[in-house]
Design an enzyme around this catalytic site. Structure first.
Site, PDB file in Angstrom:
ATOM      1  CB  CYS A  32      -0.743   0.156   1.038  1.00 57.06           C
ATOM      2  SG  CYS A  32      -1.980  -1.561   1.593  1.00 57.06           S
ATOM      3  N   GLY A  33       0.663   2.062  -1.063  1.00 56.36           N
ATOM      4  CA  GLY A  33       1.664   3.346  -0.940  1.00 56.36           C
ATOM      5  C   GLY A  33       2.832   2.630  -1.767  1.00 56.36           C
TER       6      GLY A  33
END
Length: 292
Positions: free
Chosen positions: A114-115
């Site tokens: 995530c990111g």
């Protein structure tokens, strides 16, 4: 048992914030949103990475990150972990330094976390040496654990925008962590395991996020033989699970789940009644209509 503990700050803070927003009717509403703050890790004065985090357990996040990236192997290597939110940084001091630190920092791979997650040089070679224990898992235990997990996700219920991860044993949730990225949550639990000297061979790891190569690598390094998620799997995640002998279960919701690796280790002791084909089609149409 060795009781050594490094010097650690206790710098966790409130991880939701009250804000104003306006709904589709033009009405003002007060609601909670998830916090997010940068935290730069310095290892023996060398900058390693900047993580975006809720900030609830920054010391454990740092410890687990360094363990999962292969910078440290034991808690005894660490002298101190000190978080200072004024400069948005955490200073980690080891007793004798980290062998090959410069070389590891020069070679990093951006992953699909995530990111953006990061895997540092030399880590994949370590994965080749991992072979997880062959642990059987009853279907009824999967259902019991999913029931226990429904009581978690407190920040998500308030504010959304976070992932949750859990360390489990049997149908019990031993520890649950939420953060803005699933890789942060798994690292925090890895740090907790390292600090408490917990072994992973009789544990189950749960995540709300995708079963990517990064998640499989981290869980395998923690010595946990079963990885469970309500989400799906990537090709590399499945290939690595096969390589290390990890039982990989995705799309686990209600009475449904899919075993992507380790099907031979599942005891199907509580098979639900098969759903009529017409009802399945109706459910799919309903889920699409209900999607935002």
């Amino acid at each position: 048992m060795n009781s050594y503990q490094p010097l650690m700050s206790q710098a966790g803070f409130l991880n939701t914030h009250q804000v104003e927003a306006w709904d589709e009717q033009g009405n003002r509403r007060e609601l909670s949103i998830a916090g997010e703050s940068p935290l730069t890790i310095y290892l023996d004065k060398k900058e390693v990475v900047t993580l975006m985090t809720l900030g609830s357990r920054p010391e454990l996040l740092t410890l687990g990150y360094l363990r999962n990236q292969g910078f440290i192997d034991s808690i005894e290597q660490v002298k101190a972990i000190q978080v200072d939110w004024e400069v948005e940084a955490v200073a980690v001091v080891t007793h004798e330094g980290v062998e090959g630190l410069e070389q590891k920092l020069q070679h990093r791979t951006i992953t699909t976390g995530c990111g953006q997650g990061t895997v540092f040089g030399g880590l994949m070679e370590k994965i080749d040496q991992i072979q997880l224990p062959d642990v059987r898992l009853p279907q009824s235990q999967i259902y019991g654990l999913l029931d226990s997990l429904r009581q978690q996700n407190e920040i998500y219920k308030q504010a959304g925008a976070v992932h949750g991860c859990a360390l489990c044993q049997g149908t019990e949730v031993l520890s649950f962590v939420e953060d803005v990225g699933r890789h942060n949550a798994v690292d925090t639990l890895a740090g907790e395991m390292l600090l408490q000297r917990r072994q992973g061979d009789d544990k189950i790891f749960y995540t709300t996020g995708r079963l990517t190569s990064e998640m499989v690598i981290k869980v395998a390094q923690m010595g946990i033989p079963i990885l469970l998620s309500r989400s799906g799997v990537t090709r590399m995640g499945m290939e690595l699970a096969r390589q290390v002998g990890l039982t990989l279960i995705g799309r686990a919701k209600g009475k449904s789940f899919l075993v992507f690796n380790g099907q031979q280790r599942i005891d199907y002791d509580q098979k639900p009644e098969p759903m009529p084909h017409s009802q399945k089609r109706g459910q799919k149409r309903g889920s699409k209509e209900a999607s935002p």
